[in-house]
Design a protein around this motif. Sequence first.
Motif, PDB file in Angstrom:
ATOM      1  N   UNK A  79      -8.521  11.374  -2.592  1.00 39.66           N
ATOM      2  CA  UNK A  79      -9.330  12.225  -1.725  1.00 39.66           C
ATOM      3  C   UNK A  79      -8.962  13.691  -1.900  1.00 39.66           C
ATOM      4  N   UNK A  80      -9.963  14.548  -1.827  1.00 38.43           N
ATOM      5  CA  UNK A  80      -9.732  15.992  -1.816  1.00 38.43           C
ATOM      6  C   UNK A  80      -9.592  16.397  -0.354  1.00 38.43           C
ATOM      7  N   UNK A  81      -8.355  16.651   0.072  1.00 44.01           N
ATOM      8  CA  UNK A  81      -8.131  16.928   1.484  1.00 44.01           C
ATOM      9  C   UNK A  81      -6.742  17.497   1.709  1.00 44.01           C
ATOM     10  N   UNK A  98      -1.597  -1.144  -3.685  1.00 44.31           N
ATOM     11  CA  UNK A  98      -2.797  -0.312  -3.684  1.00 44.31           C
ATOM     12  C   UNK A  98      -2.351   1.125  -3.442  1.00 44.31           C
ATOM     13  N   UNK A  99      -2.548   1.987  -4.419  1.00 44.96           N
ATOM     14  CA  UNK A  99      -2.073   3.368  -4.327  1.00 44.96           C
ATOM     15  C   UNK A  99      -3.267   4.293  -4.058  1.00 44.96           C
ATOM     16  N   UNK A 100      -3.175   5.048  -2.982  1.00 45.07           N
ATOM     17  CA  UNK A 100      -4.193   6.044  -2.649  1.00 45.07           C
ATOM     18  C   UNK A 100      -3.575   7.424  -2.774  1.00 45.07           C
ATOM     19  N   UNK A 101      -4.342   8.357  -3.307  1.00 46.43           N
ATOM     20  CA  UNK A 101      -3.837   9.719  -3.477  1.00 46.43           C
ATOM     21  C   UNK A 101      -4.638  10.712  -2.657  1.00 46.43           C
ATOM     22  N   UNK A 102      -4.031  11.848  -2.387  1.00 42.52           N
ATOM     23  CA  UNK A 102      -4.716  12.931  -1.690  1.00 42.52           C
ATOM     24  C   UNK A 102      -4.133  14.255  -2.169  1.00 42.52           C
ATOM     25  N   UNK A 103      -4.997  15.211  -2.434  1.00 45.50           N
ATOM     26  CA  UNK A 103      -4.535  16.527  -2.869  1.00 45.50           C
ATOM     27  C   UNK A 103      -5.583  17.570  -2.477  1.00 45.50           C
ATOM     28  N   UNK A 104      -5.114  18.779  -2.253  1.00 42.05           N
ATOM     29  CA  UNK A 104      -5.995  19.866  -1.837  1.00 42.05           C
ATOM     30  C   UNK A 104      -6.803  20.427  -2.999  1.00 42.05           C
ATOM     31  N   UNK A 105      -6.300  20.251  -4.222  1.00 40.35           N
ATOM     32  CA  UNK A 105      -6.947  20.798  -5.415  1.00 40.35           C
ATOM     33  C   UNK A 105      -7.923  19.798  -6.015  1.00 40.35           C
ATOM     34  N   UNK A 106      -9.184  20.187  -6.089  1.00 41.97           N
ATOM     35  CA  UNK A 106     -10.200  19.292  -6.646  1.00 41.97           C
ATOM     36  C   UNK A 106      -9.934  18.988  -8.126  1.00 41.97           C
ATOM     37  N   UNK A 107      -9.481  19.980  -8.871  1.00 44.58           N
ATOM     38  CA  UNK A 107      -9.236  19.750 -10.300  1.00 44.58           C
ATOM     39  C   UNK A 107      -8.042  18.836 -10.511  1.00 44.58           C
ATOM     40  N   UNK A 108      -7.030  18.960  -9.661  1.00 44.63           N
ATOM     41  CA  UNK A 108      -5.903  18.026  -9.729  1.00 44.63           C
ATOM     42  C   UNK A 108      -6.381  16.603  -9.442  1.00 44.63           C
ATOM     43  N   UNK A 109      -7.241  16.489  -8.453  1.00 47.20           N
ATOM     44  CA  UNK A 109      -7.785  15.176  -8.097  1.00 47.20           C
ATOM     45  C   UNK A 109      -8.585  14.592  -9.254  1.00 47.20           C
ATOM     46  N   UNK A 110      -9.388  15.415  -9.912  1.00 45.42           N
ATOM     47  CA  UNK A 110     -10.168  14.930 -11.059  1.00 45.42           C
ATOM     48  C   UNK A 110      -9.253  14.365 -12.146  1.00 45.42           C
ATOM     49  N   UNK A 111      -8.131  15.038 -12.382  1.00 46.08           N
ATOM     50  CA  UNK A 111      -7.186  14.568 -13.405  1.00 46.08           C
ATOM     51  C   UNK A 111      -6.526  13.272 -12.975  1.00 46.08           C
ATOM     52  N   UNK A 151      -3.269  17.175   3.483  1.00 51.62           N
ATOM     53  CA  UNK A 151      -2.513  15.965   3.795  1.00 51.62           C
ATOM     54  C   UNK A 151      -2.524  15.635   5.289  1.00 51.62           C
ATOM     55  N   UNK A 152      -2.338  16.657   6.119  1.00 49.82           N
ATOM     56  CA  UNK A 152      -2.310  16.432   7.564  1.00 49.82           C
ATOM     57  C   UNK A 152      -3.652  15.929   8.074  1.00 49.82           C
ATOM     58  N   UNK A 153      -4.735  16.525   7.569  1.00 48.25           N
ATOM     59  CA  UNK A 153      -6.060  16.088   7.973  1.00 48.25           C
ATOM     60  C   UNK A 153      -6.317  14.656   7.503  1.00 48.25           C
ATOM     61  N   UNK A 154      -5.868  14.342   6.302  1.00 49.51           N
ATOM     62  CA  UNK A 154      -6.055  12.993   5.758  1.00 49.51           C
ATOM     63  C   UNK A 154      -5.344  11.956   6.630  1.00 49.51           C
ATOM     64  N   UNK A 155      -4.159  12.238   7.042  1.00 46.68           N
ATOM     65  CA  UNK A 155      -3.381  11.296   7.840  1.00 46.68           C
ATOM     66  C   UNK A 155      -3.920  11.144   9.264  1.00 46.68           C
ATOM     67  N   UNK A 156      -4.569  12.205   9.738  1.00 53.18           N
ATOM     68  CA  UNK A 156      -5.092  12.142  11.103  1.00 53.18           C
ATOM     69  C   UNK A 156      -6.380  11.310  11.176  1.00 53.18           C
ATOM     70  N   UNK A 190       0.830  -1.198   0.000  1.00 57.23           N
ATOM     71  CA  UNK A 190       0.000   0.000   0.000  1.00 57.23           C
ATOM     72  C   UNK A 190       0.866   1.250   0.000  1.00 57.23           C
ATOM     73  N   UNK A 191       0.468   2.255  -0.772  1.00 53.94           N
ATOM     74  CA  UNK A 191       1.193   3.519  -0.871  1.00 53.94           C
ATOM     75  C   UNK A 191       0.180   4.661  -0.777  1.00 53.94           C
ATOM     76  N   UNK A 192       0.520   5.673   0.023  1.00 50.93           N
ATOM     77  CA  UNK A 192      -0.289   6.883   0.078  1.00 50.93           C
ATOM     78  C   UNK A 192       0.523   8.010  -0.558  1.00 50.93           C
ATOM     79  N   UNK A 193       0.000   8.566  -1.625  1.00 49.09           N
ATOM     80  CA  UNK A 193       0.669   9.633  -2.370  1.00 49.09           C
ATOM     81  C   UNK A 193       0.107  10.978  -1.899  1.00 49.09           C
ATOM     82  N   UNK A 194       0.842  11.633  -0.985  1.00 50.05           N
ATOM     83  CA  UNK A 194       0.395  12.908  -0.428  1.00 50.05           C
ATOM     84  C   UNK A 194       0.731  14.047  -1.380  1.00 50.05           C
ATOM     85  N   UNK A 195      -0.248  14.884  -1.662  1.00 48.79           N
ATOM     86  CA  UNK A 195      -0.040  15.948  -2.646  1.00 48.79           C
ATOM     87  C   UNK A 195       0.176  15.345  -4.009  1.00 48.79           C
TER      88      UNK A 195
END
Length: 218
Positions: free
Chosen positions: A209-211, A179-192, A213-218, A156-161
């Motif tokens: 996830x649109x979030x 299993x790669x999970x991503x998280x980014x603050x930008x909704x449009x980046x997430x859509x791409x 990084x610190x909040x996502x990890x918590x 498992x990998x979490x790709x922050x930002x």
Amino acid sequence: REFGMLSPDEQLNLLREAEDHSLPILKVSDTFDEYVWRSFQDQALDLYNNMGIVEKKQGSLHEAVMYFRKALEIKSNDGHALVQLASIDRNDGKDDILSNVNELDPEYVSALFDGYSSRFESELVDVLHYRGHILVYDALKSALQKLEKSTSSIQQVVDLGCGTGLLGELIANDMPSAIVSGVDLSRRMVDISRQRRSRNGDDVYASVAVSDAAEYLS
């Protein structure tokens, strides 16, 4: 006429007229309900930031700083004003505002990357030859080698930002079982990034996830 077709002096005159109309409202802001004040606050921020930008373009840095500081009096963590202040080279030692900044307003950061998302890769990678994702991936493989572990051992990998998914694609191509999970603050980046596929045609990310990084990890 369009604002951009006006000379800098004409732009400033219009902005100063707007400021003259705004000042009386700022003085009685406590009489407004929250919705009305927030709407006006956004307009006042745009006003002072635009005044600062015009002054900066003309080389009037002292005046530019004054307007960016006025914006921060309205909203102390306004990202635009903080970034503009940081970009002005000053030797007067007045860095009291910037020295206390730990993070930028998430809404500013999100909007910044939302606006940049459509040309993010073409400009960052193709023009500026960005290699950050490659360096991170190489560091990951190097760490695995030192631990005497193979890429297949990664589950498992979490790709922050994660941005548009540049790093995620490298991982998905070389570690298809992860299993790669991503998280980014930008909704449009997430859509791409959600549309990104590995060389096998599979989704690069199991979820994005649109979030923050610190909040996502918590």
